[in-house]
Motif scaffolding. Structure first.
Motif, mmCIF file in Angstrom:
data_model
loop_
_atom_site.group_PDB
_atom_site.id
_atom_site.type_symbol
_atom_site.label_atom_id
_atom_site.label_comp_id
_atom_site.label_asym_id
_atom_site.label_seq_id
_atom_site.Cartn_x
_atom_site.Cartn_y
_atom_site.Cartn_z
ATOM 1 N N PHE A 117 10.243 6.512 -30.560
ATOM 2 C CA PHE A 117 10.206 6.215 -29.122
ATOM 3 C C PHE A 117 9.679 7.398 -28.320
ATOM 4 C CE2 PHE A 117 12.533 6.820 -25.103
ATOM 5 C CZ PHE A 117 12.107 5.714 -24.389
ATOM 6 N N TRP A 118 10.288 8.556 -28.489
ATOM 7 C CA TRP A 118 9.897 9.712 -27.671
ATOM 8 C C TRP A 118 8.455 10.139 -27.927
ATOM 9 C CZ3 TRP A 118 12.917 10.111 -23.812
ATOM 10 C CH2 TRP A 118 14.302 10.017 -23.912
ATOM 11 N N GLU A 119 8.043 10.112 -29.191
ATOM 12 C CA GLU A 119 6.720 10.641 -29.526
ATOM 13 C C GLU A 119 5.583 9.664 -29.250
ATOM 14 O OE1 GLU A 119 6.886 12.000 -33.567
ATOM 15 O OE2 GLU A 119 8.183 13.719 -33.079
ATOM 16 N N SER A 120 5.909 8.402 -28.958
ATOM 17 C CA SER A 120 4.869 7.385 -28.787
ATOM 18 C C SER A 120 4.476 7.145 -27.339
ATOM 19 C CB SER A 120 5.326 6.062 -29.411
ATOM 20 O OG SER A 120 5.497 6.201 -30.807
ATOM 21 N N HIS A 121 5.116 7.828 -26.404
ATOM 22 C CA HIS A 121 4.733 7.679 -25.000
ATOM 23 C C HIS A 121 5.073 8.970 -24.269
ATOM 24 C CE1 HIS A 121 9.015 7.123 -24.361
ATOM 25 N NE2 HIS A 121 8.870 6.843 -23.090
ATOM 26 N N ASP A 122 4.718 9.031 -23.000
ATOM 27 C CA ASP A 122 5.049 10.185 -22.168
ATOM 28 C C ASP A 122 6.219 9.797 -21.274
ATOM 29 O OD1 ASP A 122 5.290 12.209 -20.315
ATOM 30 O OD2 ASP A 122 3.147 12.364 -19.883
ATOM 31 N N PRO A 123 7.432 10.289 -21.567
ATOM 32 C CA PRO A 123 8.609 9.856 -20.824
ATOM 33 C C PRO A 123 8.814 10.585 -19.501
ATOM 34 C CG PRO A 123 9.286 11.394 -22.513
ATOM 35 C CD PRO A 123 7.790 11.215 -22.662
ATOM 36 N N THR A 124 7.800 11.330 -19.037
ATOM 37 C CA THR A 124 7.952 12.108 -17.802
ATOM 38 C C THR A 124 7.202 11.491 -16.626
ATOM 39 O OG1 THR A 124 6.003 13.539 -18.138
ATOM 40 C CG2 THR A 124 8.064 14.195 -19.235
ATOM 41 N N GLN A 125 6.664 10.293 -16.776
ATOM 42 C CA GLN A 125 5.727 9.768 -15.783
ATOM 43 C C GLN A 125 6.350 8.860 -14.724
ATOM 44 O OE1 GLN A 125 1.849 8.438 -17.011
ATOM 45 N NE2 GLN A 125 1.963 9.556 -18.922
ATOM 46 N N GLY A 126 7.649 8.614 -14.784
ATOM 47 C CA GLY A 126 8.251 7.762 -13.766
ATOM 48 C C GLY A 126 7.839 6.316 -13.934
ATOM 49 N N MET A 127 7.404 5.700 -12.850
ATOM 50 C CA MET A 127 7.085 4.275 -12.852
ATOM 51 C C MET A 127 5.647 4.024 -13.293
ATOM 52 S SD MET A 127 9.868 2.812 -11.997
ATOM 53 C CE MET A 127 11.409 3.089 -11.136
ATOM 54 N N ARG A 128 5.287 4.589 -14.427
ATOM 55 C CA ARG A 128 3.943 4.378 -14.947
ATOM 56 C C ARG A 128 3.906 4.827 -16.391
ATOM 57 N NH1 ARG A 128 -0.308 7.499 -11.776
ATOM 58 N NH2 ARG A 128 -1.637 6.659 -13.420
ATOM 59 N N GLN A 129 2.814 4.474 -17.050
ATOM 60 C CA GLN A 129 2.505 5.000 -18.380
ATOM 61 C C GLN A 129 0.984 5.011 -18.484
ATOM 62 O OE1 GLN A 129 3.687 7.073 -21.552
ATOM 63 N NE2 GLN A 129 5.057 6.211 -20.012
ATOM 64 N N GLY A 130 0.426 6.198 -18.326
ATOM 65 C CA GLY A 130 -1.030 6.308 -18.324
ATOM 66 C C GLY A 130 -1.622 5.554 -17.148
ATOM 67 N N ASN A 131 -2.571 4.671 -17.442
ATOM 68 C CA ASN A 131 -3.226 3.896 -16.390
ATOM 69 C C ASN A 131 -2.429 2.667 -15.963
ATOM 70 O OD1 ASN A 131 -5.507 5.589 -16.267
ATOM 71 N ND2 ASN A 131 -6.461 4.532 -18.001
ATOM 72 N N ASP A 132 -1.326 2.385 -16.659
ATOM 73 C CA ASP A 132 -0.478 1.248 -16.300
ATOM 74 C C ASP A 132 0.548 1.713 -15.275
ATOM 75 O OD1 ASP A 132 -1.713 -0.555 -18.094
ATOM 76 O OD2 ASP A 132 -0.527 0.234 -19.751
ATOM 77 N N VAL A 133 0.447 1.186 -14.073
ATOM 78 C CA VAL A 133 1.253 1.667 -12.960
ATOM 79 C C VAL A 133 2.131 0.542 -12.431
ATOM 80 C CG1 VAL A 133 1.200 2.695 -10.656
ATOM 81 C CG2 VAL A 133 -0.535 3.333 -12.343
ATOM 82 N N GLY A 134 3.412 0.821 -12.247
ATOM 83 C CA GLY A 134 4.330 -0.171 -11.699
ATOM 84 C C GLY A 134 5.709 -0.020 -12.311
ATOM 85 N N THR A 135 6.696 -0.623 -11.681
ATOM 86 C CA THR A 135 8.076 -0.464 -12.127
ATOM 87 C C THR A 135 8.287 -0.987 -13.544
ATOM 88 O OG1 THR A 135 8.628 -2.573 -11.067
ATOM 89 C CG2 THR A 135 9.012 -0.577 -9.794
ATOM 90 N N GLN A 136 7.489 -1.975 -13.953
ATOM 91 C CA GLN A 136 7.699 -2.562 -15.283
ATOM 92 C C GLN A 136 7.295 -1.620 -16.411
ATOM 93 O OE1 GLN A 136 4.714 -4.454 -13.574
ATOM 94 N NE2 GLN A 136 3.721 -5.375 -15.347
ATOM 95 N N TYR A 137 6.569 -0.543 -16.089
ATOM 96 C CA TYR A 137 6.090 0.373 -17.115
ATOM 97 C C TYR A 137 6.968 1.613 -17.255
ATOM 98 C CZ TYR A 137 2.007 -2.600 -16.635
ATOM 99 O OH TYR A 137 1.171 -3.689 -16.578
ATOM 100 N N ARG A 138 8.133 1.614 -16.665
ATOM 101 C CA ARG A 138 9.010 2.780 -16.739
ATOM 102 C C ARG A 138 9.575 2.953 -18.150
ATOM 103 N NH1 ARG A 138 12.030 -1.247 -14.082
ATOM 104 N NH2 ARG A 138 14.167 -1.588 -14.858
ATOM 105 N N SER A 139 10.023 4.156 -18.422
ATOM 106 C CA SER A 139 10.611 4.495 -19.711
ATOM 107 C C SER A 139 12.100 4.197 -19.672
ATOM 108 C CB SER A 139 10.373 5.980 -20.002
ATOM 109 O OG SER A 139 10.958 6.374 -21.226
ATOM 110 N N ALA A 140 12.603 3.522 -20.715
ATOM 111 C CA ALA A 140 14.013 3.148 -20.733
ATOM 112 C C ALA A 140 14.500 2.946 -22.160
ATOM 113 C CB ALA A 140 14.238 1.864 -19.932
ATOM 114 N N ILE A 141 15.781 3.233 -22.367
ATOM 115 C CA ILE A 141 16.489 2.895 -23.606
ATOM 116 C C ILE A 141 17.742 2.143 -23.200
ATOM 117 C CG2 ILE A 141 17.565 3.710 -25.731
ATOM 118 C CD1 ILE A 141 16.034 6.349 -25.389
ATOM 119 N N TYR A 142 17.824 0.888 -23.602
ATOM 120 C CA TYR A 142 18.999 0.079 -23.319
ATOM 121 C C TYR A 142 19.760 -0.125 -24.624
ATOM 122 C CZ TYR A 142 16.647 -0.842 -18.872
ATOM 123 O OH TYR A 142 16.025 -0.706 -17.644
#
Length: 216
Positions: A117-142
């Motif tokens: 999980f940690w190594e496959s994305h950037d967990p510091t970007q808030g409500m985005r992941q790269g060019n994907d922007v919006g609340t649905q793209y936030r980083s979360a562990i449930y």
């Protein structure tokens, strides 16, 4: 529309109402043929990971090894029951795009899932992941067990230390007990297996997550 404009508009308009029925999401995993819905086998646990667009995220986890029983994508962490993809994209449901990972802890450790999980994305970007922007793209562990939550929180602290040393900012990943999960539409399930040339915006920081019990 800029992210903050979209967030402000979503807040002004308020949450979308619930839908009466869930979307059709298919019955079986396209890759391994396992049922997507519970009940799952005795000895399994599940956890939900949000790390940007769920297409690429799901592929990471179904490829994680024989200890993964089944994966599925859907929406969690919001307010609208039985939301559709179009609903989630408005920002008015509050949901994150997540991957449900059902796994056998005896065969595949939770720590190894956290490292992936940690190594496959950037967990510091808030409500985005790269060019994907919006609340649905936030980083979360449930999480679904107290032990999972403790391990997730310990691994977040450990990864923050190495990210800080590498010049990254604060981790924005939400860690919380699993809220209701709503399956995404059938065409989203195992999307990159059905469409091998499809879009995948997933990208990590290149910073390795510390290995070992609880990310220590």
């Amino acid at each position: 529309m800029a992210l903050f404009d979209k967030l402000d508009l979503a807040r002004m308009l308020g949450p979308l109402p619930d839908r009466a029925a869930p979307v059709a999401h298919g019955a079986r995993h396209f890759v391994n043929g396992q049922p997507l819905d519970p009940p799952f086998p005795v000895g399994t646990e599940d956890v939900f990971f949000g790390m940007g667009c769920f297409w690429g995220a799901e592929r990471k986890f179904w490829q994680a090894g024989d200890g993964v029983h089944v994966t599925a994508v859907g929406y969690a962490g919001g307010t609208t029951r039985n939301a559709t993809y179009e609903d989630v994209c408005t920002g008015r449901t509050g949901h994150a795009e997540v991957v449900r990972v059902v796994y056998f802890p005896a065969a595949l450790s939770f720590d190894s899932l956290l490292k992936l999980f940690w190594e496959s994305h950037d967990p510091t970007q808030g409500m985005r992941q790269g060019n994907d922007v919006g609340t649905q793209y936030r980083s979360a562990i449930y999480t679904t067990t107290p032990a999972q939550r403790a391990a997730a929180e310990a691994s977040r602290a450990a990864y923050q230390r190495v990210l800080t040393d590498a010049g990254y900012g604060a981790i924005t990943t939400q860690i919380a007990p699993a809220p209701p999960f709503f399956y995404a539409e059938a065409y989203h399930q195992q999307y990159l297996a059905k469409n091998p040339g499809g879009y995948c915006g997933l990208g990590g920081t290149g910073v390795a997550c510390p290995a070992g019990p609880l990310g220590a």
